[in-house]
Design an enzyme around this catalytic site. Structure first.
Site, PDB file in Angstrom:
ATOM      1  N   GLU A 282      32.197  34.365  21.277  1.00 50.32           N
ATOM      2  CA  GLU A 282      32.506  34.708  19.894  1.00 50.32           C
ATOM      3  C   GLU A 282      32.715  33.446  19.060  1.00 50.32           C
ATOM      4  O   GLU A 282      32.284  33.354  17.915  1.00 50.32           O
ATOM      5  CB  GLU A 282      33.758  35.595  19.855  1.00 50.32           C
ATOM      6  CG  GLU A 282      33.780  36.578  18.705  1.00 50.32           C
ATOM      7  CD  GLU A 282      34.861  37.628  18.892  1.00 50.32           C
ATOM      8  OE1 GLU A 282      34.501  38.797  19.105  1.00 50.32           O
ATOM      9  OE2 GLU A 282      36.056  37.294  18.855  1.00 50.32           O
ATOM     10  N   GLU A 285      29.497  32.116  18.303  1.00 51.65           N
ATOM     11  CA  GLU A 285      28.836  32.933  17.284  1.00 51.65           C
ATOM     12  C   GLU A 285      29.377  32.598  15.898  1.00 51.65           C
ATOM     13  O   GLU A 285      28.633  32.432  14.933  1.00 51.65           O
ATOM     14  CB  GLU A 285      29.064  34.419  17.595  1.00 51.65           C
ATOM     15  CG  GLU A 285      28.314  35.345  16.643  1.00 51.65           C
ATOM     16  CD  GLU A 285      28.625  36.824  16.883  1.00 51.65           C
ATOM     17  OE1 GLU A 285      29.351  37.131  17.844  1.00 51.65           O
ATOM     18  OE2 GLU A 285      28.141  37.647  16.083  1.00 51.65           O
ATOM     19  N   CYS A 302      36.511  43.491  19.814  1.00 51.85           N
ATOM     20  CA  CYS A 302      37.119  43.856  21.101  1.00 51.85           C
ATOM     21  C   CYS A 302      37.695  45.253  21.119  1.00 51.85           C
ATOM     22  O   CYS A 302      37.918  45.819  22.174  1.00 51.85           O
ATOM     23  CB  CYS A 302      38.255  42.904  21.469  1.00 51.85           C
ATOM     24  SG  CYS A 302      38.137  41.309  20.742  1.00 51.85           S
ATOM     25  N   SER A 322      31.070  40.950  15.073  1.00 50.67           N
ATOM     26  CA  SER A 322      30.554  40.081  16.139  1.00 50.67           C
ATOM     27  C   SER A 322      29.708  40.908  17.092  1.00 50.67           C
ATOM     28  O   SER A 322      30.028  42.064  17.393  1.00 50.67           O
ATOM     29  CB  SER A 322      31.744  39.465  16.886  1.00 50.67           C
ATOM     30  OG  SER A 322      31.306  39.005  18.144  1.00 50.67           O
ATOM     31  N   LYS A 361      38.972  52.966  24.996  1.00 52.66           N
ATOM     32  CA  LYS A 361      38.126  52.320  26.011  1.00 52.66           C
ATOM     33  C   LYS A 361      37.381  53.361  26.828  1.00 52.66           C
ATOM     34  O   LYS A 361      36.309  53.104  27.362  1.00 52.66           O
ATOM     35  CB  LYS A 361      38.991  51.447  26.925  1.00 52.66           C
ATOM     36  CG  LYS A 361      39.535  50.193  26.255  1.00 52.66           C
ATOM     37  CD  LYS A 361      38.479  49.117  26.092  1.00 52.66           C
ATOM     38  CE  LYS A 361      38.992  47.936  25.276  1.00 52.66           C
ATOM     39  NZ  LYS A 361      37.912  47.037  24.856  1.00 52.66           N
ATOM     40  N   GLU A 364      34.511  53.915  24.844  1.00 56.08           N
ATOM     41  CA  GLU A 364      33.642  52.750  24.806  1.00 56.08           C
ATOM     42  C   GLU A 364      32.774  52.657  26.061  1.00 56.08           C
ATOM     43  O   GLU A 364      31.564  52.402  25.986  1.00 56.08           O
ATOM     44  CB  GLU A 364      34.477  51.473  24.666  1.00 56.08           C
ATOM     45  CG  GLU A 364      33.622  50.221  24.478  1.00 56.08           C
ATOM     46  CD  GLU A 364      34.449  48.937  24.511  1.00 56.08           C
ATOM     47  OE1 GLU A 364      35.426  48.877  25.284  1.00 56.08           O
ATOM     48  OE2 GLU A 364      34.120  48.009  23.758  1.00 56.08           O
ATOM     49  N   GLU A 369      25.248  51.854  24.543  1.00 52.77           N
ATOM     50  CA  GLU A 369      24.977  50.419  24.549  1.00 52.77           C
ATOM     51  C   GLU A 369      25.563  49.747  25.792  1.00 52.77           C
ATOM     52  O   GLU A 369      25.182  48.634  26.141  1.00 52.77           O
ATOM     53  CB  GLU A 369      25.601  49.742  23.315  1.00 52.77           C
ATOM     54  CG  GLU A 369      25.113  50.254  21.975  1.00 52.77           C
ATOM     55  CD  GLU A 369      25.953  51.409  21.449  1.00 52.77           C
ATOM     56  OE1 GLU A 369      26.632  52.071  22.266  1.00 52.77           O
ATOM     57  OE2 GLU A 369      25.915  51.654  20.243  1.00 52.77           O
ATOM     58  N   CYS A 506      47.056  45.553  21.340  1.00 54.21           N
ATOM     59  CA  CYS A 506      46.991  46.356  22.555  1.00 54.21           C
ATOM     60  C   CYS A 506      48.360  46.645  23.162  1.00 54.21           C
ATOM     61  O   CYS A 506      48.522  47.636  23.868  1.00 54.21           O
ATOM     62  CB  CYS A 506      46.119  45.663  23.590  1.00 54.21           C
ATOM     63  SG  CYS A 506      44.484  45.314  22.946  1.00 54.21           S
TER      64      CYS A 506
END
Lengths: 577, 1090
Positions: A282, A285, A302, A322, A361, A364, A369, A506
């Site tokens: 990142e 990037e 994230c 990102s 999550k 996710e 993807e 988190c």
């Protein structure tokens, strides 16, 4: 005129109160326990549950202390027979339409309704629930809703709308048929729900819970043909202790690793490792975007709730996000595509489990993807709460285990990666590494005060090597909304924005132990800061294993393999909003 | 409480005003501005036309509010236009709003040039041609005219012999301030409102008063919120005025949601500019530049009229920026709501306008401090705002001059329910509910009695009939436990079940509660469940369900009080009111539902089953034999009757048929089925041998039962005990059986041969009848239970002792005869005791019987009945009174005897005093009050005293008696205070009906059986629902239309006057079957084809 400080009478005792306070605030300060079901600290009172009613001299009805402002000289009785009788009857009424299944309820023992019934001595009820059950909503990969257990306190609705700015759920129907639901009575899966699970944290009963994967994981552990690999997120080790009745803010990292091994996991890796990796990717990037005039500000990726939020509500910002996968997904990809190859295990024989503070999550890891050839990079996500359940099921008492180290090579982490668990941590780690990337020098003072703490919105403006860098950190999607609206409105001073779906990051995640207040979340956060303070390696670019991974496999940040395994793209998502 | 003064009574409408010069100057557009500029002549002509002081051609006004349209005004309008077009009559047709007399809709007014305006009611399309023909021709159809409008200026020629509309009983007591223009002006034309003084108050306020002064004026007027709460309007405004905020809002709450309340709709539809003017004044006073009208989408016409009105007002410079050039601006937007009751609550309403779910939030903070979009906001209801133009124009003192100490001005009520005239009335505060129901509403139709009035809708409570003198005053109503509310007023009569009524409101609350707070959401559900448990039968009436039901009453109260004390908003805090107030005033009805499993009003279908069966004390399956008659199955019909009644032909003649009173065909607007007439048809046609009871032989040496008295109760008990296998001995004092049936009921009502046959058939094998055996003379209770060896005794000795009048001279005179003795002497022994001029004192059945028997005696010249109340209060059966009257018996009411006058030991006359009706007593009947100095004497040769009867107490010693000599028994078991001794019939109840005596005999037989067999003397209440399916007969089309009740043929007066032939005759088969087919077959709801 009224002075700011006044005196009021509570149960025959004079106490001090300040103008603008509610009765409830004063009572709590005075250690008078007032039960509530619908009150959320920091949000405007809703007045729905009526549990906090008190007798106010001169008022025609009992008044709700959560919303009633104090006034000089008022006389309050917080536990008169009338008040207690009303509270008991309210609980009895709730029970008369509540299913009788405490023994089978995931919330048993941590249920506010159960506690109230016990504390108020409700020992019988004069009517039983009348049969008709309502269907549970199991459509979401993250959250299960059971309308029968709902007491309609409305906390989930308010958190979803007022804190998260999502408003996926609201009250539907009238009278006794009122329930909390999505628009057009559809399932959560097709709603604008971002799966953050904040609703579960505020739910006083078992009406909202995570979609559990414990059974599936147990099955995998019992299967001799499977290699079960587990990763644990940075924020889990500082909260798991609470599942075992220990106070918040204790780090049980090593003991957790030991427990996971005893439970039968073949390898234990630390997601903080891929957090370090994320910083490398990142950071590169961001540097690339800045140098090449790419889309700015760059937004972190994230937090999967946040990603879905952008896809739904701010699709125009997708190019800003990102392209890095989240640390969980990076670890998943590395385990299945690199580690498995190296260990000579077929990817389909690897069961990749992750322990996350997060319900999103679960969503996710099932995204299209996030896998290759229909093999997902991560198979199952367990929340901190589910891990607690799994360990208790195995009779593993954390306090009596000797700490063990995570497995190599992906058990090695720096404390920068560990900081990912708190809001501002990603940014702090990124700034540490960006400074090194841009200047070739390490940052002098690693701890960056403005990025720390529970505040929902934090900013940092710094000059690094002649470059004026603007960074912002937000947690809670309501705060993200406000910031994005500013950027949409033309705000130009920001280059990098960290967004965490859950307030506090988190450590306040929707998969964390139930019952934490702001102080508890802060204690969890401080535990992470303590780990960072005492750590030998505190910057991601000094993670030796990360370096080796680049040398042996990935090549360089943003390189071709990185691009294939560690990066992805997101698309506009149309849902009922 | 002040009564409306007479001047106001004569003028229920306020005087019409002219537009003020102030207003006229400021108008920026429109017809009046143009006329103003064109000069005074043009202006005056325009004004006169707009005010209908001068019409050049006939004008036809049609009430086309929602109520009118519902009654068919659209078709009426069409018919009017067609008629005018066909005859090429040049006339103006105007759609007006609602004048309030909704039960007379469609209302059509006609104003001919030079004449006053006439108002006609019930003008459906088919009546249009006739009406127009006549009125255009100059005649007034008297039967449909409601009245003519007053003409205070005296410019128009009134119609002869047509009452003034403001003297119509519906109007006379009204004081129309808010409704002054309603139903009179064209709501679609701002000109008409302005021409009658509209917007002048606003112009004056903007020109010469500060906002503070306006607030002061309104506060001084005493105006309180008309939406329900009654908060002082001026005070509310001041809070908002003083609150800091860059923007303030005014919201008009037009979210009228009470069932049966529609005054806000009427104002919006009939006079929308009054509301807009009120809003402009209020907005100016509080400093608001934006206003909202929150109105439910179910009011499309009101919304349309308001839209139109806002547009017009803007065009004339009365809304928008810089109103009337005075620098004050106001924009009004209409916000339509989905019609949720809770959105009438101000914080929920605010949420709804903000685009969120209509859910209330806790107060404080109050909207005046933090309201719409977080800004200071005033919410006033339509009627409140519509009062403002009047207050600002005529001053606070004028307004405060109306009403009571704490409640000023007028209040609009929507009267609905069981009352003759329904609609909207505006009355001065303080008018009593009794005046509203009886004087304005015209009382209860169908001869039924008013039971209560529900005021305040689902948030209010009921006021029982006995308390209707309560004034319409915020405090008085609150103290009574109800609220003024927005003005819904539902009149309830005896056919309304109060438990069912409370249940209706609970259902309403349950479907309208927003579900936010627990007490309202869960508590009202629980209350509803309890009410449902009370009003529904259960599979087992003795299980836990029954326990739950018994807890019901206690829990309802507890729950209600908790909901009231802890709910979040007004909806919840007032939600238990309908239950709590019905529980307070009609607890007996709740108890009847719970303990007796009965709905006294016959409304709770699931308890009542078929109302006819439920109403019959003997439980006859009326619906069933009526259904058989319709199918021509007369024998089956007979068996059904006989199953329940051992005296079918007696009941077919003299039963007072409570079944007919409860018949649903009668309570839904038509006439009840002629049940007794049908029964007569069956028993006259079918041989009694059709039904042969199966008698179990008495076991030798088995238990023996004694029955004392061979009247209907005694014989019934004996019969059922005999059938069950007991050896029964019946002891009768007279030398014939039948009791009162033989002794008191005259033969013209009940043929003696029929009676004898019926009794003979009842005396089954196990029964022995002993005549001339009197209790206390020939044997005692101790004898029966001791040496005579009876296991149990049933006392059915009746009530044969006529009560004395208790006036001087009553005793010892020849010619003064107790009623029962008079009847028995004739009926049993053929002795005629009456002669000459006969007077009968009393109003019950025995009085009328005595009068009619006397009339038939040979030496009698004339008969008169004297009764101290009016005919309406007479306890005798209506048809008996009518028959007596037909037979030329004088019935003199409102006279009470004060002295019997004798001469030489013989009756000479009776001194009477005239009475008037006073207040109601405990029984609910109005007491006769003697009028001093009105004594007068009537000369009589015979005086029959038939006030009432009571039991003779000989032989009852040792048993517990009431003061009037009746026996005290346990109502459930018929057991007296002495074990083994049971009693029933008139000796327990006092004079009562035959069917009640039969029912008592049946119950006693069952209980004696229980007693002898050692079982409990209890019977659990049981819901008896129809259980047999009988295929209905289709009525043909012609029949379905005409459904008149059959009346039995009667012997003509001339043929019955001096004889004892049966007066009532039998109907034909054709008539019977047709009548039976009229039955609504309530039973079909509970039965299924096999």
């Amino acid at each position: 005129m009224m002075s700011d400080v006044m005196r009021i009478e509570v149960d025959g005792r004079e106490v001090e109160a300040r103008a603008g306070e509610t009765i409830l605030e004063v009572l709590r300060r005075e250690a008078v326990h007032v039960p509530t079901l619908c009150h959320i600290e920091g949000l405007p009172p809703s007045g729905a549950c009526r549990m906090c009613i008190v007798e106010l001299e001169g008022a025609p009805t009992l008044v709700p202390s959560c919303s009633y402002p104090v006034a000089a000289g008022m006389k309050i009785r917080s536990r008169s027979p009338k008040v207690l009788a009303a509270r008991r009857m309210i609980v009895e009424l709730l029970l008369s339409s509540h299913p009788d299944d405490c023994l089978y309820c995931g919330r048993s023992g941590r249920c506010d309704l159960q506690t109230l019934a016990r504390d108020l001595g409700v020992r019988h009820r004069r009517s039983r629930p009348r049969g008709e059950r309502r269907e549970r909503d199991v459509s979401s990969p993250s959250i299960v809703r059971d309308p029968d257990k709902c007491v309609l306190c409305g906390k989930c609705v308010r958190v979803c709308e007022e804190v998260q700015g999502v408003a996926a759920i609201d009250f539907v129907g009238r009278g006794a048929r009122t329930q909390v639901g999505c628009a057009f009575e559809s399932g959560l899966n097709v709603s604008s729900c971002v799966n953050c699970g904040q609703c579960i944290l505020v739910c006083p009963t078992g009406a909202l819970s995570e979609r559990s994967c414990v059974d599936e994981v147990l099955e995998a552990l019992a299967d001799p043909d499977k290699v079960v690999v587990v990763q644990h997120a940075p924020a889990v080790s500082v909260t798991l202790a609470e599942e075992f009745g220990l106070p918040p803010g204790q780090d049980v990292d090593g003991r957790m690793v030991a427990a996971l091994r005893r439970a039968g996991f073949d390898r234990v890796f630390d997601t903080s490792f891929t957090a370090d990796l994320t910083i490398m990717e990142e950071g590169s990037e961001l540097a690339h975007r800045i140098r090449s005039g790419g889309v700015l500000p760059m937004l972190t990726s994230c937090s999967p709730g946040w990603i879905k939020f952008v896809e739904q509500f701010y699709p125009d910002f997708i190019p800003n996000v990102s392209t890095c996968k989240s640390p969980q997904q990076m670890m998943g990809a590395i385990i299945k595509r690199f580690w498995a190859q190296r260990e000579q295990v077929r990817p389909q024989d690897v069961v990749s489990v992750s322990i996350m503070p997060c319900t999103a999550k679960k969503f996710e890891c099932g995204r299209e993807e996030m896998g290759c050839d229909h093999v997902p990079d991560v198979d199952y996500v367990l929340t901190t709460r589910e891990l607690g359940e799994l360990l208790r099921m195995h009779g593993l008492d954390l306090s009596r285990l000797e700490p063990e180290a995570a497995d190599t090579p992906f058990g090695e982490r720096t404390s920068a990666g560990k900081l990912f668990g708190a809001s501002g941590g990603v940014m702090e780690a990124a700034v540490r590494t960006a400074h090194w990337m841009l200047t070739g020098r390490e940052l002098q003072e690693l701890e960056i005060g403005p990025l720390r703490g529970l505040e929902g919105c934090k900013e940092l403006h710094a000059r690094i090597d002649g470059l004026q860098i603007g960074a912002a950190v937000v947690s809670g999607l309501g705060n993200a909304r406000r910031l994005l609206d500013q950027v949409r409105g033309g705000r130009k001073d920001l280059h990098f924005i960290e967004v965490m779906t859950c307030p506090g990051g988190c450590v306040g995640g929707g998969g964390q132990p139930i019952g934490a207040d702001a102080a508890a979340v802060e204690a969890r956060m401080k535990a992470l800061y303590a780990i960072d303070r005492d750590a030998p390696v505190r910057v991601s670019h000094r993670n030796a294993s990360v370096k080796r991974l680049y040398d042996e496999f990935l090549g360089e940040p943003l390189g071709e393999i990185s691009h294939r395994l560690l990066h992805t793209h997101y698309h506009r998502r149309d849902v009922l909003k | 409480m002040s009564k409306p003064d007479t001047a106001a009574q004569a003028r229920c409408w306020e005087k019409m005003r002219r537009p003020s010069p102030e207003l006229l100057r400021g108008l920026r557009g429109g017809a009046l501005a143009a006329a103003r500029d064109a000069g005074p002549d043009r202006y005056d002509a325009l004004l006169a036309g707009l005010r209908r002081e001068r019409v050049d051609r006939p004008v036809v006004f049609v009430g086309a509010g929602t109520c009118g349209l519902g009654a068919g005004a659209a078709r009426t309008l069409e018919a009017i236009r067609r008629w005018l077009a066909e005859r090429a009559v040049s006339a103006e047709v105007v759609e007006v709003g609602c004048i309030g007399l909704c039960s007379e809709e469609p209302i059509v007014d006609i104003q001919l040039p030079g004449r006053t305006r006439l108002s006609f009611g019930g003008i459906t399309a088919d009546r249009v041609p006739d009406l127009l023909e006549q009125v255009m021709g100059g005649t007034v159809p008297a039967e449909i005219v409601l009245g003519q409008f007053p003409d205070p200026q005296g410019l128009l020629q009134p119609w002869d012999d047509v009452a003034r509309l403001d003297e119509h009983p519906f109007m006379a007591r009204q004081r129309r301030v808010v409704l002054v223009n309603s139903g009179i002006i064209d709501p679609g034309r701002i000109e008409e409102y302005v021409a009658r003084g509209g917007y002048s108050a606003l112009a004056e306020v903007l020109a010469s008063r500060t906002p503070e002064q306006v607030c002061d004026e309104v506060e001084a007027s005493g105006l309180r919120g008309r939406g329900g709460g009654g908060f002082p309007t001026g005070r509310k405004w001041k809070f908002a005025r003083q609150a800091s905020g860059d923007q303030k809002y005014l919201i008009c709450n037009a979210d009228e949601g009470d069932p049966g309340a529609f005054m806000d709709r009427a104002v919006c539809e009939s006079d929308p500019h009054r509301l807009l003017e009120g809003m402009a004044i209020a907005a100016y006073a509080i400093g608001a530049s934006r206003g909202y009208i929150y109105i439910r989408a179910e009011y499309p016409l009101a919304i349309e009229r308001l839209r139109q009105a806002i547009e017009q007002a803007r065009a004339w410079g009365l809304l928008g920026a810089d109103i009337l050039g005075r620098g004050f601006g106001l924009e009004i937007a209409i916000k339509t709501g989905a019609g949720a009751f809770v959105c009438g609550e101000e914080t929920a309403l605010i949420h709804s306008i903000e685009g969120r779910r209509g859910m209330p939030r806790p107060r404080p903070p109050f909207p005046a401090a933090r309201g719409l979009f977080g800004r200071p906001t005033v919410i006033n209801n339509v009627e409140t705002l519509a009062n403002l133009p009047g207050i600002l124009e005529r001053g606070a003192a004028w307004f405060a001059g109306m009403g009571t100490a704490g409640s000023k001005g007028t209040k609009v009520f929507a009267i609905s329910g069981m009352v003759r005239r329904t609609g909207l009335v505006e009355i001065p505060m303080g008018t009593t509910l009794r005046e509203v129901v009886f004087d304005i509403g015209g009382g209860i139709p169908g001869g039924r009695r008013c039971k209560a009035v529900q005021i305040g809708g689902p948030s209010g409570g009921c006021v029982p009939e006995s308390h209707l003198d309560l004034p319409t005053d915020y405090e008085a109503l609150k103290a009574f436990g109800t609220i003024m509310g927005s003005g819904g007023l539902v009149v309830l009569d005896e056919s309304t079940c109060m438990v069912d009524f409370a249940k209706f409101f609970m259902e309403f609350i349950q479907s309208e509660s927003c579900g936010k707070c627990i007490p309202c959401r869960e508590g009202t559900r629980r209350m509803l469940e309890i009410l449902q448990a009370i009003t529904r039968p259960r599979r087992r009436e003795d299980g836990p369900d029954a326990l739950e039901r018994f807890q019901g009453i206690m829990q309802l109260r507890e729950l209600g009080e908790m909901i009231r004390a802890t709910s979040l908003c007004g909806l919840g805090q007032t939600a238990p009111n309908p239950v709590l107030s019905t529980l307070q005033w009609f607890r007996d009805e709740y108890e009847a539902h719970i303990y007796d499993r009965d709905c006294p009003a016959g409304a709770c279908k699931e308890l009542v089953g078929a109302p006819c069966q439920n109403a019959c004390p003997a439980g006859t399956e009326v619906w069933r034999y009526v259904a058989h008659i319709a199918r021509g199955e007369y024998q089956e019909a007979y068996r059904v009757i006989r199953e329940a009644l051992p005296f079918p032909s007696v009941c077919a003649r003299v039963c007072h048929h409570p079944c007919e009173r409860m018949c649903r065909a009668g309570s839904t607007g038509g006439e009840p089925i002629a049940v007794r007439t049908l029964k007569r048809f069956v028993v006259d046609r079918v041989s009694p041998n059709t039904y042969a009871p199966e008698v179990r032989p008495a076991a030798p040496g088995g238990p023996r039962i004694a029955v004392v008295g061979a009247g209907p109760a005694g014989l019934t008990a004996a019969y059922y005990l005999g059938v069950a296998g007991y050896a029964v001995t019946v002891f009768e004092r007279e030398d014939q059986a039948g009791g009162m049936l033989a002794g008191a009921i005259p033969e013209y009502r009940l043929s003696r041969s029929q009676l004898r046959h019926e009794i003979d058939r009842m005396l089954v094998a196990n029964i022995e009848l002993r005549y001339s055996q009197a209790l206390g003379r020939d044997f005692s209770l101790d004898d029966l239970l001791g040496p005579m060896g009876y296991r149990a005794v049933f006392l059915a000795t009746g009530a044969h002792h006529s009560r004395r009048m208790g006036v001087p001279g009553e005793d010892g005179l020849e010619g003064v005869i107790p009623g029962i003795r008079f009847l028995k002497e004739y009926n049993l022994h053929g002795r005629e005791l009456a002669r000459g001029r006969v007077g009968v004192v009393g109003g019950g059945n025995s009085a009328i019987d005595a009068a009619r028997v006397a009339l038939r005696q040979k030496r009698v010249d004339s008969v008169a009945v004297y009764y101290r109340r009016t005919q309406a209060e007479m306890p005798a059966y209506r048809e008996e009174i009518d028959a007596a009257w037909e037979e030329n018996i004088a019935i003199r009411t409102l006279v009470a005897p004060v002295e019997v006058i004798g001469r030489d030991g013989r009756l000479a006359g009776l001194k009477l005093i005239s009475c008037r009706l006073g207040e109601a007593d405990a029984s609910g009947r109005r007491q006769p009050v003697p009028i001093p100095g009105s004594e007068h004497v009537v000369e009589l040769d015979t005086l029959i005293v038939a006030i009432s009867e009571q039991p003779e107490v000989d032989g009852l010693s040792g048993l517990t008696l009431r003061r009037n000599g009746t026996l005290v028994v346990d109502p459930e078991s018929c057991a007296t205070s002495r074990p083994g001794v049971f009693a029933g019939g008139d000796v327990v109840t006092g004079p009562n009906s035959v069917v009640d005596a039969i029912a008592a005999g049946k119950r006693a037989a069952r209980m004696i059986d229980n007693y002898v067999s050692g079982r409990l003397l209890r019977s659990l209440p049981k819901v008896r629902l129809p259980g047999v399916y009988i295929e209905p007969v289709q009525a043909d089309e012609e029949e379905a239309g005409s459904a008149a009740r059959v009346e039995p043929p009667l012997l003509t007066v001339s043929r019955r006057r001096k004889n004892f032939a049966e007066v009532e005759l039998c109907i034909s088969e054709e008539q019977a079957r047709r009548e039976a087919r009229r039955c609504l077959r309530c039973d079909l709801e509970f039965t299924q084809p096999a």
